[in-house]
Enzyme design. Sequence first.
Site, short mmCIF file in Angstrom:
data_model
loop_
_atom_site.label_atom_id
_atom_site.label_comp_id
_atom_site.label_asym_id
_atom_site.label_seq_id
_atom_site.Cartn_x
_atom_site.Cartn_y
_atom_site.Cartn_z
N ASP A 15 36.49 56.47 63.52
CA ASP A 15 35.27 57.19 63.14
C ASP A 15 34.91 56.98 61.67
O ASP A 15 34.67 57.96 60.94
CB ASP A 15 35.42 58.69 63.42
CG ASP A 15 35.88 58.98 64.84
OD1 ASP A 15 35.41 58.30 65.76
OD2 ASP A 15 36.71 59.89 65.03
N GLU A 188 26.66 61.26 70.51
CA GLU A 188 27.42 61.91 69.45
C GLU A 188 27.31 61.07 68.18
O GLU A 188 26.64 60.04 68.15
CB GLU A 188 28.90 62.07 69.87
CG GLU A 188 29.59 60.78 70.23
CD GLU A 188 30.96 60.99 70.85
OE1 GLU A 188 31.26 62.13 71.26
OE2 GLU A 188 31.72 60.02 70.94
#
Length: 522
Positions: A15, A188
């Site tokens: 991420d 997301e």
Amino acid sequence: MKTFKNPIIPGFYPDPSICRVGEDYYLVTSSFEYFPGVPIFHSKDLVHWKQIGHVLDRPEQLNLDQTPNSRGIYAPTIRYHDGVFYMITTFVVSQTGARKNFYVTASDPAGPWSEPHWLEGAPGIDPSLFFDDDGKVYYTGNRKPPSGRQYKKHNEIWLQELDLEKKQLVGPTYSLWDGALKNAHAQEAPHLYKINGWYYLIIAEGGTGHTHAVTIARSKEVTGPYEMTETNPILTHRHLGNHHPIVNVGHADIVETQHGDWWMVCLASRPYGGYYRNLGRETFLVPFIWEDGWPIVNPGKGLIEEEMEFPNLEEHKWPELPYADSFEADQLDDRWNFLRTPRGDFWSLTERPGYLRLKAKKETIMEEENPAFVGRRQQHINFLAQTVMEFTLSSANETAGLVLLQNHQYQFRMEVILENGQTFIQLIRREDGIDEEVAKEKVASSTLYLKVEARGQAYSFYFTEKAFDWKELAVGVDGTILSTDKAGGFVGAYLGMYCSANGSESTNAADFDWFEYHGIDS
């Protein structure tokens, strides 16, 4: 042609989020249940990265007590505005519990960072901040649509203004990614940018597994409506199959260099020995250009390659980190982590200078607790790790040694034990919460050298009572239990030093003189 190799940050660093300040680049990644939280890196050339600390490095910033495996700190975003660095992230309490979003600030990215500013009325995960030209600041995140989910993994990307003085969200909320954009799912990781008069919204979609992807939309107004490009997803490897060397590509952030070039950082994995990803999700780098107002990633190829052309930046290598840590410093190196927030006086670098002392806590590494474990990420498909330990057992409850960890249910423990007054070194393979004794050998010395070598998914374990006169404990053990593909969750494999009294109180401790880790040739 000068090239670089992906991943730029190998091992469990997922991420990624990036920002540029002048000629300096800063990057953060997720850390889940590990402490300190949110490792932060510095680069001058986008390829060579030096860790400069952790954003969440104080227990009062990050309480991970009883945080389950693969919960905790998700998907941080780093931004810089007006002399201040901002890191915003989600603390995921449990599988079904609260998702608590907060941000911290710093004037120096190496820290110290502020205490958390918890945001009320901010559901969902993966928050990001966007600083608009008019001085307004916006929060973006994902959430379940207020009207309910209409299809599997149906999420909504939403926006609200953030008041930096009040440190809270204010005003109406706006749905940015729903309705006409429903052909995406598991939406997301939103990031907003303003480029050439357009507001661009990049998200991750398709789930973080094999169908992961990067998708983009744009609008002339920050609140929408947003339209997607017909070339979405702009980056994915899901069409390349399970045997491609780089898989589950997604969760991107972008940055423009000081020379006007554009680059994207994202996560991906390198499976080996089958579709097994012991290294977890790693940080990769790929270039893109703008064409007709939309990004074209790695033009002509459209995917991430293991070897790619070096950015148009002066190469800046950092001094190489030593393979071995001799524990001579007054604090632990940034590569080391604890499982959850460290509680109690269970480790020391000063009680015996030149050694890492681990005290036999009653907590074990087979529980979702804070055991006496100090570990680092596995960063290579083929690697060697070794250490020397001094430990005199005083009861049958005590143990210490070297652990290879995926989570509390999936792990290898090469540990010393006491049985009927005799000391043994044993290898335990733990799968789905069940321990299996792989090998056991009698030892006489309180000083033991421990080593593991991995060549692909074949992990071999060695020990000796005399320096480097290695004896086989178990050779060619299947290491796939260290992959999330067997163990579940989102983290990569760790390895490190461990000591426990297995539920009992103890004043005993194990001393580790040094720990060495490095990649090896296959």
